[in-house]
Write a protein that holds these residues in place. Structure first.
Motif, mmCIF file in Angstrom:
data_model
loop_
_atom_site.group_PDB
_atom_site.id
_atom_site.type_symbol
_atom_site.label_atom_id
_atom_site.label_comp_id
_atom_site.label_asym_id
_atom_site.label_seq_id
_atom_site.Cartn_x
_atom_site.Cartn_y
_atom_site.Cartn_z
ATOM 1 N N LYS A 90 1.115 -17.327 -98.790
ATOM 2 C CA LYS A 90 2.240 -16.636 -99.422
ATOM 3 C C LYS A 90 3.148 -17.652 -100.100
ATOM 4 O O LYS A 90 3.337 -18.756 -99.600
ATOM 5 C CB LYS A 90 3.048 -15.858 -98.379
ATOM 6 C CG LYS A 90 2.361 -14.596 -97.889
ATOM 7 C CD LYS A 90 3.340 -13.742 -97.088
ATOM 8 C CE LYS A 90 2.626 -12.606 -96.373
ATOM 9 N NZ LYS A 90 3.483 -11.952 -95.382
ATOM 10 N N VAL A 107 8.242 -15.282 -101.677
ATOM 11 C CA VAL A 107 7.889 -14.105 -100.871
ATOM 12 C C VAL A 107 8.336 -14.295 -99.419
ATOM 13 O O VAL A 107 8.960 -13.414 -98.819
ATOM 14 C CB VAL A 107 6.367 -13.832 -100.944
ATOM 15 C CG1 VAL A 107 5.936 -12.848 -99.866
ATOM 16 C CG2 VAL A 107 5.991 -13.316 -102.331
ATOM 17 N N LEU A 108 8.042 -15.457 -98.866
ATOM 18 C CA LEU A 108 8.398 -15.718 -97.472
ATOM 19 C C LEU A 108 9.912 -15.771 -97.290
ATOM 20 O O LEU A 108 10.462 -15.232 -96.328
ATOM 21 C CB LEU A 108 7.764 -17.027 -96.995
ATOM 22 C CG LEU A 108 6.254 -16.938 -96.751
ATOM 23 C CD1 LEU A 108 5.640 -18.331 -96.657
ATOM 24 C CD2 LEU A 108 5.969 -16.154 -95.480
ATOM 25 N N GLU A 130 4.374 -18.860 -91.557
ATOM 26 C CA GLU A 130 3.482 -17.699 -91.371
ATOM 27 C C GLU A 130 2.709 -17.775 -90.050
ATOM 28 O O GLU A 130 1.486 -17.759 -90.037
ATOM 29 C CB GLU A 130 2.486 -17.592 -92.532
ATOM 30 C CG GLU A 130 3.138 -17.228 -93.852
ATOM 31 C CD GLU A 130 2.093 -16.992 -94.938
ATOM 32 O OE1 GLU A 130 1.322 -16.026 -94.796
ATOM 33 O OE2 GLU A 130 2.052 -17.775 -95.898
#
Ligand code: ATP
Length: 239
Positions: free
Chosen positions: A112, A116-117, A156
């Motif tokens: 990602k 986005v994160l 993540e």
């Protein structure tokens, strides 16, 4: 293969240099599970997390993550495998802004993008979005804890290890942090939670271990431990 635990620790002894702290620890975390580690000061809770993340040295036993033995791996290798550690005392970069702290924690593990994160973290903790250009050192303890969790999420992780996330925080903030922990678990992240707030931890956890003097003294479903007299006597003030 769904029956295999995500994390499986067997016969783990570990410590720092020649100082032994943990003795023959067995512990498992399944997918989507919240596992709580309780125990008095000095019991070895932090050392257990440090052993998993490669900060403390294992001298015996195995630590398998997704079936792979990670003993001897360095902390940066462990986080790349999907095991993020949010240490006690938070250890965020005080002299960087909120956003810079998140940038520094993005390791590109799961594919990602940073944006986005970061937006996921801002959605979880709107206050971090508000304070994104502010210096980390200027934030309250609760906000710094949120940033520390946000940083861990930038990797993540499949498994998130949290060391006393409620330490020193006001009850309202603690409730908020525990709600986020439950949300993260619902979203598919497994949690290994070291907590001194026994009652809340056992309410939120699925399974729990009680450590004392480097050994597992009790373990079982969180609800059973909450009813166990040794726990209630020592930590909940009950009889
Ligand atoms: P606390 O809630 O006080 O943090 P804990 O259960 O997390 O307790 P640990 O921090 O794991 O306990 O400490 C367990 C033992 O390991 C203690 O006796 C401590 O003195 C020792 N210890 C911790 N860190 C180190 C270190 N870096 N070097 C040597 N010994 C250490």
């Amino acid at each position: 293969t769904t029956s295999r635990p995500l994390l499986k620790i067997a016969g783990l002894s570990s410590g720092y240099g020649r100082v032994g702290v943990l003795n023959a620890i067995d512990l498992e975390v399944d997918e989507r599970e919240i596992v709580v580690i309780l125990g008095p000061n000095g019991a070895g809770k932090t050392t257990l997390l440090n052993s998993i993340s490669g900060v403390a040295r294992a001298t015996a036993g195995s630590i398998e993550f997704e079936g792979r033995d990670i003993v001897g791996s360095r902390p940066e290798q462990v986080v790349r495998m999907g095991l993020a550690h949010c240490p006690e005392g938070r250890q965020i970069f005080q002299r960087l802004t909120v956003e810079e702290n998140l940038v520094a924690a993005h390791i590109g593990r799961g594919g990602k993008s940073f944006e986005v994160l970061r937006n996921d973290v801002f959605e979880l903790f709107p206050i971090l979005k508000e304070r994104r250009n502010g210096m980390a050192s200027r934030m309250s303890g609760g906000q710094q804890q949120m940033l520390a969790i946000g940083r861990a999420l930038m990797a993540e992780p499949k498994l998130l290890m949290l060391d006393e996330p409620s330490l020193g925080l006001a009850p309202k903030i603690i409730q908020q942090i525990f709600r986020i922990i439950l949300d993260l678990s619902t979203s598919g992240i497994s949690i290994l939670l070291v907590e001194q707030n026994v009652q809340l931890a056992l309410e939120c956890g699925d399974y729990a271990y009680l450590l004392n003097t480097g050994r597992v003294r009790l373990h079982g479903p969180a609800q059973e431990l909450a009813e166990h007299s040794a726990i209630s006597d020592h930590y909940l003030g009950g009889a």
